[in-house]
Scaffold this motif. Structure first.
Motif, short mmCIF file in Angstrom:
data_model
loop_
_atom_site.label_atom_id
_atom_site.label_comp_id
_atom_site.label_asym_id
_atom_site.label_seq_id
_atom_site.Cartn_x
_atom_site.Cartn_y
_atom_site.Cartn_z
N HIS A 86 0.86 -1.18 0.00
CA HIS A 86 0.00 0.00 0.00
C HIS A 86 0.90 1.24 0.00
O HIS A 86 1.64 1.48 0.95
N ALA A 87 0.79 2.02 -1.07
CA ALA A 87 1.69 3.15 -1.26
C ALA A 87 1.25 4.40 -0.51
O ALA A 87 1.94 5.42 -0.53
N LYS A 88 0.12 4.33 0.21
CA LYS A 88 -0.30 5.49 1.01
C LYS A 88 0.70 5.78 2.13
O LYS A 88 0.73 6.87 2.67
N THR A 89 1.49 4.78 2.49
CA THR A 89 2.47 5.00 3.56
C THR A 89 3.55 5.96 3.11
O THR A 89 3.89 6.90 3.82
N HIS A 90 4.10 5.72 1.91
CA HIS A 90 5.27 6.51 1.49
C HIS A 90 4.94 7.60 0.49
O HIS A 90 5.61 8.62 0.45
N LYS A 91 3.95 7.39 -0.36
CA LYS A 91 3.51 8.40 -1.34
C LYS A 91 4.65 8.91 -2.23
O LYS A 91 4.59 10.02 -2.75
N MET A 92 5.67 8.09 -2.39
CA MET A 92 6.84 8.52 -3.17
C MET A 92 7.13 7.54 -4.30
O MET A 92 7.35 6.35 -4.03
N PRO A 93 7.15 8.00 -5.55
CA PRO A 93 7.43 7.11 -6.68
C PRO A 93 8.75 6.37 -6.53
O PRO A 93 8.85 5.21 -6.92
N GLU A 94 9.76 7.01 -5.93
CA GLU A 94 11.07 6.34 -5.78
C GLU A 94 10.93 5.09 -4.92
O GLU A 94 11.57 4.07 -5.18
N VAL A 95 10.11 5.18 -3.89
CA VAL A 95 9.94 4.04 -2.99
C VAL A 95 9.10 2.96 -3.67
O VAL A 95 9.41 1.77 -3.59
N GLY A 96 8.05 3.39 -4.38
CA GLY A 96 7.25 2.42 -5.12
C GLY A 96 8.09 1.64 -6.12
O GLY A 96 7.96 0.42 -6.28
#
Ligand SMILES: Cc1ncc(COP(=O)(O)O)c(C=O)c1O
Length: 351
Positions: free
Chosen positions: A37-47
């Motif tokens: 769930h990308a709501k935690t980081h909200k960062m494309p680099e992390v995704g």
């Protein structure tokens, strides 16, 4: 890091990568898909790092987040949130033309509106597995599945739940097992061959991955972890990869230090575990932020504790997801040096 004004969000790259790799291994070894769930980081680099480590795609809550990650090249997204309103469905239809998109649905009205908007999307029926937030009752899955299967444009894939009620239990294994059993039955009730059975939360993820019938896990918080995950035994203190860097701005009493991180840097979220203290986070030394107003955090300093005005401290958040959403950028550190600053590209995109 000393060059950055405070409060600042600091990400420890090595810890984050270790968290990403550990969860990827859990999924790989259990043969389930991982959809962080990308709501935690909200960062494309992390995704991108999560996808490179083997994630099948990303989960998001909001269309705005989905658009950011699609722009960044993520081609497989699940929007685990009911999408309501004409303009949102027009955006969904447009998004589905450039990425593979699936949505959570828990009512026929919403399914019909998505179909009528011309969106060609996957659908996962959201099931209430005990959290009593959104989601249909398990007994209602079969009927909703039949109705959705008849709607043009919609590809019924299976079922999805967020077992958030597990945060309130002190027996994660029992809670996870009960949810997995219920969800496997709900998946069968959809009538879909080999249905997706998707569970999502960090403290349950390792357990859920091994449960028969579960095909996908969607943890979010694991990427950074936080004090809540430590309280649940889902992480060690040294796994917490995101901290708030703050400066001591006042030292009005021996037992009290004031830092420049209040609720606008730490959020107001309390530690989400049974019997947890009501504080706003804690310094890496363990000293808690016992009170917070918007811009002030009050640290309880133990007898003889030293903390001078101007000193910088790191605060481990209680719940990292809303904390990330309060910062424009994350300062990424590795081996004591700043290696990058990443824009929190999807921050505030709650539409
Ligand atoms: C729908 C959904 N899936 C997955 C998650 C991830 O759970 P966690 O924050 O425990 O990692 C959440 C968290 O709120 C959620 O709401």
């Amino acid at each position: 890091v000393d060059e950055f004004e405070t409060p600042a969000l600091i990400v420890d790259a090595a810890r984050m990568r270790a968290n990403i790799d550990a969860m990827a291994a859990v999924a790989r070894e259990s043969g389930v898909a991982l959809r962080p769930h990308a709501k935690t980081h909200k960062m494309p680099e992390v995704g991108a790092l999560q996808l490179a480590a083997g994630a099948a795609g990303l989960t998001v809550a909001k269309l705005g987040e989905a658009e950011v990650f699609a722009d960044a090249g993520c081609e497989d997204l699940v929007i685990a949130y009911p999408l309501v309103g004409e303009s949102k469905l027009a955006r969904l239809a447009a998004l589905a033309r450039r990425a593979r998109v699936s949505v959570a649905v828990d009512s026929l009205e919403v399914a019909e509106a998505i179909s009528a908007a011309g969106a060609e999307v996957g659908v996962r029926i959201e099931v209430d597995s005990g959290q009593h937030r959104a989601g249909v009752a398990p007994g209602d899955v079969a009927e909703l599945a039949r109705a959705i299967a008849a709607l043009p444009g919609l590809r019924l894939e299976g079922v999805l739940t967020h077992e958030g009620h597990a945060y309130a239990t002190d027996d994660l294994a029992a809670a996870t097992h009960a949810v997995a059993e219920l969800m496997a039955r709900a998946g069968a009730d959809t009538g879909v061959r080999d249905p997706v059975v998707s569970l999502g939360s960090t403290p349950t993820a390792r357990l859920a991955a091994r449960e028969p019938g579960v095909t996908e896990i969607r943890p979010g918080t694991y990427v950074f972890h936080d004090r809540t995950q430590v309280a649940h035994g889902a992480a060690r203190p040294e796994d917490c990869a995101a901290t708030v860097l703050a400066t001591v701005v006042s030292r009005p009493a021996p037992d009290r230090a004031v830092v420049d991180a209040g609720t606008k840097a730490l959020s107001s979220d309390r530690l989400n575990a049974p019997g947890a203290p009501a504080d706003f986070g804690a310094l890496t030394s363990g000293w808690p932020v016992v009170r917070a107003s918007e811009e002030h955090g009050v640290v309880a300093v133990p007898p003889g504790g030293e903390l001078r005005v101007g000193e910088r401290v790191r605060i481990v958040p209680n719940h990292v997801c809303p904390v990330v959403n309060l910062f424009d950028e994350a300062v990424v550190v590795e081996d004591g040096a700043v290696v990058a600053t990443w824009r929190v590209a999807a921050r505030g995109l709650s539409r």
